[in-house]
Design a protein around this motif. Structure first.
Motif, PDB file in Angstrom:
ATOM      1  N   LEU A 117       0.844  -1.186   0.000  1.00 33.31           N
ATOM      2  CA  LEU A 117       0.000   0.000   0.000  1.00 33.31           C
ATOM      3  C   LEU A 117       0.884   1.242   0.000  1.00 33.31           C
ATOM      4  CD1 LEU A 117      -1.597  -2.372   1.744  1.00 33.31           C
ATOM      5  CD2 LEU A 117      -3.289  -0.571   1.874  1.00 33.31           C
ATOM      6  N   HIS A 118       0.711   2.066  -1.024  1.00 29.83           N
ATOM      7  CA  HIS A 118       1.612   3.194  -1.266  1.00 29.83           C
ATOM      8  C   HIS A 118       0.881   4.521  -1.095  1.00 29.83           C
ATOM      9  CE1 HIS A 118       4.891   5.489  -2.811  1.00 29.83           C
ATOM     10  NE2 HIS A 118       4.302   5.788  -3.959  1.00 29.83           N
ATOM     11  N   LEU A 119       1.575   5.475  -0.496  1.00 29.43           N
ATOM     12  CA  LEU A 119       1.069   6.839  -0.425  1.00 29.43           C
ATOM     13  C   LEU A 119       2.240   7.812  -0.427  1.00 29.43           C
ATOM     14  CD1 LEU A 119       1.809   6.997   2.715  1.00 29.43           C
ATOM     15  CD2 LEU A 119      -0.619   6.770   3.150  1.00 29.43           C
ATOM     16  N   SER A 120       1.928   9.091  -0.599  1.00 31.73           N
ATOM     17  CA  SER A 120       2.962  10.120  -0.651  1.00 31.73           C
ATOM     18  C   SER A 120       3.452  10.447   0.750  1.00 31.73           C
ATOM     19  CB  SER A 120       2.408  11.385  -1.308  1.00 31.73           C
ATOM     20  OG  SER A 120       1.378  11.940  -0.485  1.00 31.73           O
ATOM     21  N   ASN A 121       4.608  11.083   0.810  1.00 31.75           N
ATOM     22  CA  ASN A 121       5.156  11.493   2.101  1.00 31.75           C
ATOM     23  C   ASN A 121       4.234  12.484   2.795  1.00 31.75           C
ATOM     24  OD1 ASN A 121       6.928  11.757   4.232  1.00 31.75           O
ATOM     25  ND2 ASN A 121       8.334  13.091   3.148  1.00 31.75           N
ATOM     26  N   GLU A 122       3.663  13.386   2.036  1.00 31.09           N
ATOM     27  CA  GLU A 122       2.760  14.392   2.609  1.00 31.09           C
ATOM     28  C   GLU A 122       1.536  13.725   3.234  1.00 31.09           C
ATOM     29  OE1 GLU A 122       0.189  18.347   1.204  1.00 31.09           O
ATOM     30  OE2 GLU A 122       1.286  17.133  -0.266  1.00 31.09           O
ATOM     31  N   GLN A 123       0.922  12.784   2.510  1.00 27.10           N
ATOM     32  CA  GLN A 123      -0.260  12.104   3.039  1.00 27.10           C
ATOM     33  C   GLN A 123       0.114  11.211   4.223  1.00 27.10           C
ATOM     34  OE1 GLN A 123      -3.483  12.640   1.889  1.00 27.10           O
ATOM     35  NE2 GLN A 123      -4.005  11.527   3.767  1.00 27.10           N
ATOM     36  N   GLN A 124       1.292  10.613   4.167  1.00 23.32           N
ATOM     37  CA  GLN A 124       1.727   9.775   5.279  1.00 23.32           C
ATOM     38  C   GLN A 124       1.802  10.585   6.575  1.00 23.32           C
ATOM     39  OE1 GLN A 124       5.817   8.505   5.333  1.00 23.32           O
ATOM     40  NE2 GLN A 124       5.332   6.582   6.387  1.00 23.32           N
TER      41      GLN A 124
ATOM     42  N   ILE B  47      -0.362   9.962  10.000  1.00 20.25           N
ATOM     43  CA  ILE B  47       0.287   9.685  11.281  1.00 20.25           C
ATOM     44  C   ILE B  47      -0.148  10.698  12.332  1.00 20.25           C
ATOM     45  CG2 ILE B  47       2.525   9.680  12.467  1.00 20.25           C
ATOM     46  CD1 ILE B  47       3.726   8.408   9.952  1.00 20.25           C
ATOM     47  N   ASP B  48      -0.199  11.964  11.957  1.00 19.80           N
ATOM     48  CA  ASP B  48      -0.644  13.000  12.898  1.00 19.80           C
ATOM     49  C   ASP B  48      -2.091  12.769  13.326  1.00 19.80           C
ATOM     50  OD1 ASP B  48       1.797  14.202  12.789  1.00 19.80           O
ATOM     51  OD2 ASP B  48       1.217  15.748  11.329  1.00 19.80           O
ATOM     52  N   LYS B  49      -2.920  12.385  12.367  1.00 23.03           N
ATOM     53  CA  LYS B  49      -4.327  12.148  12.688  1.00 23.03           C
ATOM     54  C   LYS B  49      -4.477  10.973  13.646  1.00 23.03           C
ATOM     55  CE  LYS B  49      -8.842  11.293  10.566  1.00 23.03           C
ATOM     56  NZ  LYS B  49      -9.569  11.076   9.282  1.00 23.03           N
ATOM     57  N   ASN B  50      -3.728   9.900  13.417  1.00 21.03           N
ATOM     58  CA  ASN B  50      -3.780   8.742  14.322  1.00 21.03           C
ATOM     59  C   ASN B  50      -3.328   9.114  15.723  1.00 21.03           C
ATOM     60  OD1 ASN B  50      -4.738   6.905  12.445  1.00 21.03           O
ATOM     61  ND2 ASN B  50      -2.702   6.230  11.807  1.00 21.03           N
ATOM     62  N   ALA B  51      -2.264   9.911  15.806  1.00 14.92           N
ATOM     63  CA  ALA B  51      -1.742  10.304  17.114  1.00 14.92           C
ATOM     64  C   ALA B  51      -2.756  11.150  17.880  1.00 14.92           C
ATOM     65  CB  ALA B  51      -0.439  11.067  16.937  1.00 14.92           C
ATOM     66  N   LYS B  52      -3.451  12.048  17.179  1.00 11.97           N
ATOM     67  CA  LYS B  52      -4.446  12.903  17.839  1.00 11.97           C
ATOM     68  C   LYS B  52      -5.683  12.102  18.239  1.00 11.97           C
ATOM     69  CE  LYS B  52      -3.073  17.132  15.422  1.00 11.97           C
ATOM     70  NZ  LYS B  52      -3.448  18.138  14.384  1.00 11.97           N
ATOM     71  N   THR B  53      -6.086  11.188  17.380  1.00  9.62           N
ATOM     72  CA  THR B  53      -7.314  10.424  17.639  1.00  9.62           C
ATOM     73  C   THR B  53      -7.104   9.365  18.721  1.00  9.62           C
ATOM     74  OG1 THR B  53      -7.969  10.726  15.334  1.00  9.62           O
ATOM     75  CG2 THR B  53      -9.098   9.002  16.577  1.00  9.62           C
ATOM     76  N   LEU B  54      -5.966   8.669  18.665  1.00  8.84           N
ATOM     77  CA  LEU B  54      -5.744   7.525  19.544  1.00  8.84           C
ATOM     78  C   LEU B  54      -4.821   7.823  20.724  1.00  8.84           C
ATOM     79  CD1 LEU B  54      -5.269   4.888  16.707  1.00  8.84           C
ATOM     80  CD2 LEU B  54      -7.348   5.342  18.006  1.00  8.84           C
ATOM     81  N   GLY B  55      -4.136   8.961  20.695  1.00  7.11           N
ATOM     82  CA  GLY B  55      -3.282   9.330  21.820  1.00  7.11           C
ATOM     83  C   GLY B  55      -1.943   8.623  21.786  1.00  7.11           C
ATOM     84  N   LYS B  56      -1.172   8.778  22.866  1.00  3.01           N
ATOM     85  CA  LYS B  56       0.176   8.223  22.933  1.00  3.01           C
ATOM     86  C   LYS B  56       0.185   6.694  22.862  1.00  3.01           C
ATOM     87  CE  LYS B  56       2.093  12.021  25.675  1.00  3.01           C
ATOM     88  NZ  LYS B  56       2.766  12.397  26.946  1.00  3.01           N
ATOM     89  N   ALA B  57      -0.885   6.082  23.309  1.00  2.00           N
ATOM     90  CA  ALA B  57      -0.932   4.611  23.333  1.00  2.00           C
ATOM     91  C   ALA B  57      -0.848   4.014  21.929  1.00  2.00           C
ATOM     92  CB  ALA B  57      -2.206   4.133  24.015  1.00  2.00           C
ATOM     93  N   TRP B  58      -1.173   4.823  20.923  1.00  2.00           N
ATOM     94  CA  TRP B  58      -1.173   4.302  19.551  1.00  2.00           C
ATOM     95  C   TRP B  58       0.217   3.816  19.146  1.00  2.00           C
ATOM     96  CZ3 TRP B  58       1.077   7.038  15.193  1.00  2.00           C
ATOM     97  CH2 TRP B  58       0.930   6.348  13.985  1.00  2.00           C
ATOM     98  N   ARG B  59       1.258   4.585  19.494  1.00  3.64           N
ATOM     99  CA  ARG B  59       2.611   4.192  19.111  1.00  3.64           C
ATOM    100  C   ARG B  59       3.067   2.952  19.871  1.00  3.64           C
ATOM    101  NH1 ARG B  59       5.215   7.599  15.793  1.00  3.64           N
ATOM    102  NH2 ARG B  59       4.339   9.673  15.503  1.00  3.64           N
ATOM    103  N   ASP B  60       2.609   2.779  21.112  1.00  4.56           N
ATOM    104  CA  ASP B  60       2.951   1.575  21.869  1.00  4.56           C
ATOM    105  C   ASP B  60       2.243   0.351  21.299  1.00  4.56           C
ATOM    106  OD1 ASP B  60       4.525   3.079  23.569  1.00  4.56           O
ATOM    107  OD2 ASP B  60       2.875   3.473  24.956  1.00  4.56           O
ATOM    108  N   LEU B  61       0.999   0.560  20.823  1.00  5.17           N
ATOM    109  CA  LEU B  61       0.230  -0.542  20.252  1.00  5.17           C
ATOM    110  C   LEU B  61       0.835  -0.999  18.931  1.00  5.17           C
ATOM    111  CD1 LEU B  61      -2.388  -2.267  20.503  1.00  5.17           C
ATOM    112  CD2 LEU B  61      -3.526  -0.512  19.129  1.00  5.17           C
ATOM    113  N   SER B  62       1.391  -0.060  18.179  1.00  4.83           N
ATOM    114  CA  SER B  62       1.964  -0.383  16.874  1.00  4.83           C
ATOM    115  C   SER B  62       3.338   0.267  16.738  1.00  4.83           C
ATOM    116  CB  SER B  62       1.029   0.102  15.752  1.00  4.83           C
ATOM    117  OG  SER B  62       1.526  -0.260  14.486  1.00  4.83           O
TER     118      SER B  62
END
Length: 489
Positions: A152-159, A163-178
């Protein structure tokens, strides 16, 4: 390859709902088709961090029967699993006939992650090449597995946005989960790495499906469509019988040069047995301290003395540090998997010893002679076995392989002894007598096996076995020499 993808593709919500309603039903039917056809399927999802892999897999799971698939991720592997030979994790989670294994990051991610940031002092994963991966996938597809790979491919800008959206939505635990690699700050370097990976591993038997993932809806439609069509085509396609590779006439001759009548007195045997067993006991402790795993395989004629040799070997060892695996015809569970599966899942932990009473070489002996394996199956098994043993050796596994050689007259004498002794009759079966009638065919197969699979990293030791005392001591001495070599003595 990736730069040619059209990342501007978008699908409206209305079109998406309409298309996915039909695709979801087709995917459920495709899973049932694979199940009924006993077609095992591996689905691999690779790609950039932030491509919403989890959401895609979750939606896919909603359309399928949960009893027929499992989801795995190399990101969540344990420390112990990282210390095993590279492909052990994947062999242990191989899907049974008609089942599906879904990889949320697979062997590709594991290789890249180890190369980028390493994993522990004992990890040998950097030895794994794309050729190893191609061989692994070919072993599976040759054995009727369907391997479907997505990047699955995407641009650096979209990536970065994702990532920012996941961090805001799921919080710090997101990086520990994945806790996966984050390529967003070095996108160009990773793009070059992924291009090399895709180019090296895009094969006819397991091609890559490149998915533009800038728009999540478009990506899911492309993935679902590919899954449905690939599974349907694989199930409905006629199974062409591959022609066996053309090989020169067999002129292998090892056994005729072996004098099986090496002699040893009972007194000398007792003296050396005690000495060798004490030495082995000490060496086992040192091998454990160095965390060196050991695989010892025994093959030989019926009544050649494999059991006796194994008993004298294990008598010297701490039972907490070894396991003996008797190997017979595959049972109903083992027949659901590739023939190597039951050996990979019994690999020893670091510092432990696995002893196999008969081995993976049954593929090129009994399965060959009795017709349980087709010619193309047992002929390709020589390379498959050497590749498997090479991977173990590259990981640091010490490997010993024994062929116990007795002559035909000695076998007959031992058969008759067993038949006439009530306490030993359980050791002799009708199958033993049938195998004896095929001595010449088995001898030709053994000769070819000994020549074609004798390597520097996993050599064969032919043990002269007419005298059991001599044979047992030769096995013990060979194992002692192996341990001392691995320990640098």
């Amino acid at each position: 390859m990736l730069e040619k993808l059209d990342l501007s593709k978008k699908v409206s919500k209305e079109d998406y709902n309409r298309i996915m309603e039909e695709l979801g039903e087709r995917l459920g039917r495709a899973q049932r088709l694979a199940r009924d056809a006993k077609k095992p399927v591996l689905i691999v999802f690779e790609g950039w961090r932030g491509v919403r892999r989890s959401a895609l897999i979750n939606e896919m799971m909603q359309q399928m029967d949960a009893r027929g698939f499992n989801v795995y991720s190399t990101v969540r592997m344990s420390e112990e699993e990282h210390e095993q030979p590279f492909f052990t994790f994947f062999w242990r989670h191989l899907p049974a006939l008609g089942h599906i294994a879904v990889y949320h990051r697979s062997w590709y991610y594991l290789k890249n992650a180890h190369e980028v940031r390493g994993h522990g002092d004992r990890c040998k994963c950097l030895n794994i090449s794309y050729e190893h991966i191609n061989n692994f996938e070919k072993m599976l597809t040759d054995d009727n597995y369907l391997v479907i790979k997505f990047f699955l491919h995407l641009s650096n800008e979209q990536q970065k946005k994702n990532i920012d959206k996941n961090a805001k939505t799921l919080g710090k635990a997101w990086r520990d989960l994945s806790p996966a690699l984050d390529e967003s700050e070095d996108y160009a370097a990773y793009l070059e790495r992924y291009e090399r990976m895709l180019e090296a591993t895009d094969k006819v038997n397991a091609p890559w499906h490149l998915i533009a993932a800038e728009d999540g809806r478009s990506a899911r439609i492309d993935v679902f469509t590919t899954l449905v069509e690939t599974i349907e085509n694989a199930v409905h396609a006629p199974q062409a019988e591959a022609a066996p590779p053309v090989r020169p006439a067999s002129n292998y001759d090892v056994l005729s040069k072996i004098d099986a009548n090496k002699e040893l007195s009972k007194e000398e045997y007792k003296e050396k047995l005690d000495k060798y067993q004490k030495k082995l006991s000490q060496l086992q402790i040192e091998m454990f301290k160095e965390q060196i795993p050991v695989v010892i395989g025994f093959e030989g004629w019926d009544a050649a003395g494999k059991g006796g040799a194994i008993r004298r070997l294990t008598a010297a060892l701490d039972p907490l540090g070894f396991a003996v695996h008797p190997v017979a015809a595959p049972n109903v569970v083992e027949r659901q998997f590739h023939y190597q599966w039951r050996f990979w899942i019994n690999l020893p932990a670091p510092g432990n010893i696995a002893i196999f009473d008969r081995t993976w070489y049954g593929r090129v002996m009994v399965e060959r002679i009795e017709g349980f394996a087709k010619p193309q199956e047992w002929q390709r098994a020589y390379d498959e076995i050497k590749d498997m043993e090479a991977q173990w050796a590259e990981h640091g596994v010490a490997i010993a392989k024994f062929w116990l050689q007795i002559d035909k007259d000695e076998q007959l004498r031992r058969f008759n002894d067993r038949q006439s002794d009530p306490d030993k009759q359980w050791k002799i079966t009708d199958e033993d007598w049938r195998n004896r009638d095929k001595w010449d065919a088995y001898e030709a197969a053994v000769n070819e096996m000994l020549v074609r699979t004798d390597t520097s990293y996993a050599p064969w030791t032919v043990v002269e076995g007419n005298n059991k005392y001599y044979a047992r001591l030769k096995v013990l001495k060979t194992v002692i020499d192996l341990f001392e070599k691995k320990l640098g003595k």
